[in-house]
Motif scaffolding. Structure first.
Motif, PDB file in Angstrom:
ATOM      1  N   ALA A 190      -2.937  -2.814   1.384  1.00 43.74           N
ATOM      2  CA  ALA A 190      -2.423  -1.901   0.370  1.00 43.74           C
ATOM      3  C   ALA A 190      -3.564  -1.096  -0.239  1.00 43.74           C
ATOM      4  O   ALA A 190      -4.604  -1.657  -0.601  1.00 43.74           O
ATOM      5  N   GLY A 191      -3.397   0.207  -0.323  1.00 42.45           N
ATOM      6  CA  GLY A 191      -4.341   1.040  -1.052  1.00 42.45           C
ATOM      7  C   GLY A 191      -4.031   0.926  -2.538  1.00 42.45           C
ATOM      8  O   GLY A 191      -3.105   0.216  -2.947  1.00 42.45           O
ATOM      9  N   VAL A 192      -4.772   1.654  -3.343  1.00 45.28           N
ATOM     10  CA  VAL A 192      -4.578   1.569  -4.787  1.00 45.28           C
ATOM     11  C   VAL A 192      -3.185   2.058  -5.174  1.00 45.28           C
ATOM     12  O   VAL A 192      -2.475   1.423  -5.938  1.00 45.28           O
ATOM     13  N   ARG A 193      -2.790   3.203  -4.608  1.00 43.22           N
ATOM     14  CA  ARG A 193      -1.474   3.736  -4.957  1.00 43.22           C
ATOM     15  C   ARG A 193      -0.346   2.846  -4.439  1.00 43.22           C
ATOM     16  O   ARG A 193       0.622   2.572  -5.151  1.00 43.22           O
ATOM     17  N   ASP A 194      -0.475   2.388  -3.188  1.00 47.36           N
ATOM     18  CA  ASP A 194       0.530   1.465  -2.634  1.00 47.36           C
ATOM     19  C   ASP A 194       0.706   0.279  -3.572  1.00 47.36           C
ATOM     20  O   ASP A 194       1.821  -0.121  -3.894  1.00 47.36           O
ATOM     21  N   ALA A 195      -0.416  -0.298  -3.987  1.00 40.02           N
ATOM     22  CA  ALA A 195      -0.379  -1.507  -4.806  1.00 40.02           C
ATOM     23  C   ALA A 195       0.311  -1.232  -6.145  1.00 40.02           C
ATOM     24  O   ALA A 195       1.138  -2.023  -6.606  1.00 40.02           O
ATOM     25  N   ARG A 196      -0.002  -0.094  -6.741  1.00 40.29           N
ATOM     26  CA  ARG A 196       0.598   0.229  -8.031  1.00 40.29           C
ATOM     27  C   ARG A 196       2.113   0.383  -7.876  1.00 40.29           C
ATOM     28  O   ARG A 196       2.890  -0.212  -8.622  1.00 40.29           O
ATOM     29  N   LEU A 197       2.538   1.127  -6.866  1.00 38.00           N
ATOM     30  CA  LEU A 197       3.964   1.389  -6.721  1.00 38.00           C
ATOM     31  C   LEU A 197       4.740   0.148  -6.290  1.00 38.00           C
ATOM     32  O   LEU A 197       5.900  -0.024  -6.650  1.00 38.00           O
ATOM     33  N   LEU A 198       4.107  -0.714  -5.521  1.00 39.38           N
ATOM     34  CA  LEU A 198       4.793  -1.930  -5.079  1.00 39.38           C
ATOM     35  C   LEU A 198       4.541  -3.078  -6.051  1.00 39.38           C
ATOM     36  O   LEU A 198       4.982  -4.211  -5.813  1.00 39.38           O
ATOM     37  N   GLU A 199       3.832  -2.785  -7.125  1.00 39.07           N
ATOM     38  CA  GLU A 199       3.535  -3.782  -8.152  1.00 39.07           C
ATOM     39  C   GLU A 199       2.901  -5.026  -7.558  1.00 39.07           C
ATOM     40  O   GLU A 199       3.324  -6.155  -7.810  1.00 39.07           O
ATOM     41  N   THR A 200       1.875  -4.801  -6.777  1.00 42.74           N
ATOM     42  CA  THR A 200       1.136  -5.910  -6.185  1.00 42.74           C
ATOM     43  C   THR A 200      -0.345  -5.571  -6.286  1.00 42.74           C
ATOM     44  O   THR A 200      -0.707  -4.563  -6.896  1.00 42.74           O
ATOM     45  N   LYS A 201      -1.190  -6.396  -5.694  1.00 45.78           N
ATOM     46  CA  LYS A 201      -2.619  -6.131  -5.842  1.00 45.78           C
ATOM     47  C   LYS A 201      -3.169  -5.374  -4.622  1.00 45.78           C
ATOM     48  O   LYS A 201      -2.646  -5.523  -3.501  1.00 45.78           O
ATOM     49  N   PRO A 202      -4.193  -4.552  -4.836  1.00 48.82           N
ATOM     50  CA  PRO A 202      -4.794  -3.838  -3.718  1.00 48.82           C
ATOM     51  C   PRO A 202      -5.300  -4.856  -2.686  1.00 48.82           C
ATOM     52  O   PRO A 202      -5.564  -6.001  -3.034  1.00 48.82           O
ATOM     53  N   GLU A 203      -5.423  -4.405  -1.450  1.00 48.96           N
ATOM     54  CA  GLU A 203      -5.891  -5.246  -0.342  1.00 48.96           C
ATOM     55  C   GLU A 203      -4.823  -6.213   0.147  1.00 48.96           C
ATOM     56  O   GLU A 203      -5.033  -6.897   1.140  1.00 48.96           O
ATOM     57  N   GLN A 204      -3.695  -6.299  -0.550  1.00 50.50           N
ATOM     58  CA  GLN A 204      -2.598  -7.128  -0.083  1.00 50.50           C
ATOM     59  C   GLN A 204      -2.154  -6.612   1.295  1.00 50.50           C
ATOM     60  O   GLN A 204      -2.064  -5.406   1.519  1.00 50.50           O
ATOM     61  N   ALA A 205      -1.882  -7.530   2.239  1.00 46.54           N
ATOM     62  CA  ALA A 205      -1.425  -7.107   3.562  1.00 46.54           C
ATOM     63  C   ALA A 205       0.039  -6.662   3.490  1.00 46.54           C
ATOM     64  O   ALA A 205       0.875  -7.361   2.922  1.00 46.54           O
ATOM     65  N   LEU A 206       0.333  -5.499   4.055  1.00 46.38           N
ATOM     66  CA  LEU A 206       1.689  -4.963   4.024  1.00 46.38           C
ATOM     67  C   LEU A 206       2.189  -4.682   5.434  1.00 46.38           C
ATOM     68  O   LEU A 206       1.428  -4.226   6.291  1.00 46.38           O
ATOM     69  N   LEU A 207       3.472  -4.945   5.647  1.00 47.99           N
ATOM     70  CA  LEU A 207       4.106  -4.560   6.901  1.00 47.99           C
ATOM     71  C   LEU A 207       4.506  -3.097   6.794  1.00 47.99           C
ATOM     72  O   LEU A 207       5.179  -2.696   5.838  1.00 47.99           O
ATOM     73  N   ILE A 208       4.056  -2.305   7.775  1.00 53.29           N
ATOM     74  CA  ILE A 208       4.316  -0.866   7.758  1.00 53.29           C
ATOM     75  C   ILE A 208       5.224  -0.492   8.923  1.00 53.29           C
ATOM     76  O   ILE A 208       5.011  -0.940  10.047  1.00 53.29           O
ATOM     77  N   LEU A 209       6.240   0.316   8.631  1.00 51.25           N
ATOM     78  CA  LEU A 209       7.093   0.841   9.692  1.00 51.25           C
ATOM     79  C   LEU A 209       7.075   2.363   9.621  1.00 51.25           C
ATOM     80  O   LEU A 209       7.456   2.952   8.608  1.00 51.25           O
ATOM     81  N   ASN A 210       6.558   2.984  10.669  1.00 51.97           N
ATOM     82  CA  ASN A 210       6.609   4.438  10.757  1.00 51.97           C
ATOM     83  C   ASN A 210       7.779   4.824  11.628  1.00 51.97           C
ATOM     84  O   ASN A 210       7.936   4.308  12.739  1.00 51.97           O
ATOM     85  N   ARG A 211       8.623   5.720  11.118  1.00 47.79           N
ATOM     86  CA  ARG A 211       9.793   6.137  11.889  1.00 47.79           C
ATOM     87  C   ARG A 211       9.851   7.657  11.955  1.00 47.79           C
ATOM     88  O   ARG A 211       9.727   8.327  10.936  1.00 47.79           O
ATOM     89  N   THR A 212      10.021   8.199  13.146  1.00 47.69           N
ATOM     90  CA  THR A 212      10.129   9.642  13.325  1.00 47.69           C
ATOM     91  C   THR A 212      11.393   9.916  14.119  1.00 47.69           C
ATOM     92  O   THR A 212      11.684   9.208  15.072  1.00 47.69           O
ATOM     93  N   THR A 213      12.143  10.939  13.694  1.00 51.97           N
ATOM     94  CA  THR A 213      13.393  11.236  14.392  1.00 51.97           C
ATOM     95  C   THR A 213      13.466  12.697  14.802  1.00 51.97           C
ATOM     96  O   THR A 213      12.895  13.563  14.143  1.00 51.97           O
TER      97      THR A 213
END
Lengths: 237, 237
Positions: A190-213
Motif C-alpha cells: 500500500a502506498g500512502v494514499r492507498d493506506a489512507r483511503l483503505l484505513e490501513t497502514k502503509p506497506e500493508q500487502a494488498l491484493l490488486i486486480l486490474n481490469r480492462t474492457t
DNA sequence: CGTGCTAATATGTTTAGACTTATATGTGGT
DNA sequence: ACCACATATAAGTCTAAACATATTAGCACG
C-alpha cells in the motif's frame, strides 16, 4: 432387478460425463490412452451419438480429454484444468457477505491519459479521459479502492451521470456491456494514499486486480481495484 | 446479391452467438428485455431450433442472457460475467515464458497436520500427512515457492517417488486427477523464510495462491504458492 | 378476493440420420 | 527411403421431430 443406476441429476449426457470422469479418475482409462469412439460409447450407454458428443465435449472443455478428428479421443496427458470465477457488481458482493453497502467518490476529473495506461488500453498517451477514484465500503469499513479511467467516446451519455449517487462499476455494467475483458491479479504494498483511503497502514500487502474492457468501438475502461487487507478471492473448477 | 455475410468462424451456432451478442452490446436488445423465442430466431436465421438453442445456451453460460422455461429469454440485467484462467504445470508455465526450468526440494517430512490446514482439507488435525517445501526457478531465479501437504491415502504410490528429480506439482497432475478444486487468491507480506527462499526482502508484498484438490476418496493435497514479487496472473473472458 | 386446478407455452433434452472436415494411414511411384 | 496422393475414419455440425419439464396465465370455485 435391471434398474439403471439413478441419473445423478440432469439427463443422460450429464450422466455420461460423470461416468467418463469417474473412469479417468479411477484410472480405468489412463493418461494418454485412447478411449472408445463416440459410436461405441453410444452403443454402450444405449443413447444417440449426439448425446455422447455433448458429454465428451464438456470434458474436453474442462481439459480432461483431448479430441481430434480422425485421431479419436484420448485422456489428456497434462490436464490443463480451467478455473473460473464470477465478476459480480461490488455492491452485490458486499451485500452477499451480509454487510451494508456504501461508496464515496473521492475525485473525478478529465485528465490526459498517462503513458502506463495508454499501452494497456491501446489509446495514444495524452488523450483526455475521465479519471476517478472511489472507495466502496461494507458496514462503513473500506472494502475496495478503485482507480478508474473511462473512455467517454466508448460510452455516450456518461457525461450526464452523477457518480456521487450511482457508482461507476454498477453504471458501466448496466450501460456498457463489453465484448472482451482482461483481468490481472498481482500484489503490491500500500502506498500512502492507498493506506489512507483503505484505513490501513502503509506497506500493508494488498491484493490488486486490474481490469480492462473493450467493445467493438474500442476500449471502455481500465480500473485498478485494491482490496482491503486480508481479502481472499475464490475461484473453483 | 443475396450473399450471406461470411460465417465469422465456426458454424451457424457460432454465428448466431456473435450476432445476438452484437445486438445486446449495441443495445438493439436492451437489458431486461425479452428477446424472440427460439422458434422465431430459428425462422429468422433459417436454421433448426436446436442450433439456436445451442447458441443461446452459450450466451446464458457467459452470463449475458437469463433463460427460464415458459418465461422465455431475457437480456441479463446485471450481467455477472465469468472469467477463467488455466492452471498449467509450473514447469510449462516457466518454459512458456522462455526461461529454463529447475526446482529444488527444500524439505520433506511426515508431519501431523496443523489446525489451520485441517479445516480446509476436511481432515482431523494431527493426522500425519506428507509435508514438503520446494522452490521453482526460471533461469535460476526464484519463480514460485510452494508449501504443500499431501494426503498419502488419496494417492497410493506416492511413498516411492523421489521428489528431488520429479516435482510434486507435475507428479500429482499426472497421477492424481482431481474431481474438485478450490483456489484462493490473496496477498501477504513475505516472512523471513519466504524472503530468503524467494531471494527478496522481508515485508515484500507477495501474490499468494492457495489450492486444494479433492477426489471421491477425499482430499488429495493443499498447497500455498507464493509467487516472486512482481508476478502478474492473467485471466480473460 | 384469494386459492387451487388446468392448459398453454418456452426452454431442455434426446434421437436418428445426414453431411462436413481434419487427418492418420496406407499405397504407389521415384 | 522419401514423397505425393487417395482413402478411410472419427469428430464436428446441423436438421427435423418428438417428448419432458418448469412456469406462467387464465379460469373456476369457494
Amino acid at each position: 432387478m435391471t434398474e439403471r443406476e439413478a441419473l445423478p441429476s440432469g439427463g443422460k449426457a450429464a450422466y455420461i460425463t460423470e461416468e467418463v470422469r469417474r473412469r479417468i479418475i479411477e484410472k480405468e482409462w489412463r493418461q494418454g490412452e485412447r478411449i472408445p469412439d463416440e459410436a461405441e460409447l453410444a452403443a454402450e450407454f444405449g443413447v444417440a451419438r449426439a448425446t455422447v458428443n455433448k458429454a465428451l465435449q464438456m470434458l474436453a472443455e474442462e481439459g480432461l480429454l483431448d479430441r481430434r478428428r480422425r485421431a479419436g479421443t484420448r485422456v489428456a496427458v497434462n490436464p490443463v484444468r480451467k478455473a473460473s470465477f464470477s465478476i459480480p457488481i461490488v455492491r452485490e458482493q458486499v451485500e452477499a457477505a451480509g454487510m451494508s453497502y456504501s461508496h464515496r467518490l473521492i475525485s473525478q476529473s478529465r485528465s490526459p491519459l498517462p503513458e502506463r495506461h495508454a499501452a494497456r488500453l491501446g489509446l495514444p498517451a495524452g488523450e483526455v479521459l475521465i479519471h476517478q477514484r472511489a472507495v466502496h465500503y461494507g458496514d462503513r469499513r473500506p472494502f475496495q479502492l478503485e482507480d478508474r479511467w473511462i473512455n467517454p467516446r466508448a460510452v455516450p451519455g456518461i457525461e450526464t451521470v452523477d457518480f456521487h449517487h450511482m457508482n461507476a462499476n454498477e453504471w458501466l455494467v448496466r450501460n456498457a456491456p463489453y465484448l472482451r475483458a482482461e483481468l490481472n491479479f498481482s500484489a503490491c504494498s500500500a502506498g500512502v494514499r492507498d493506506a489512507r483511503l483503505l484505513e490501513t497502514k502503509p506497506e500493508q500487502a494488498l491484493l490488486i486486480l486490474n481490469r480492462t474492457t473493450w467493445n467493438d468501438s474500442g476500449p471502455i475502461t481500465t480500473v485498478r481495484l485494491a482490496f482491503h487487507p486480508g481479502y481472499v478471492m475464490t475461484a473453483t473448477t
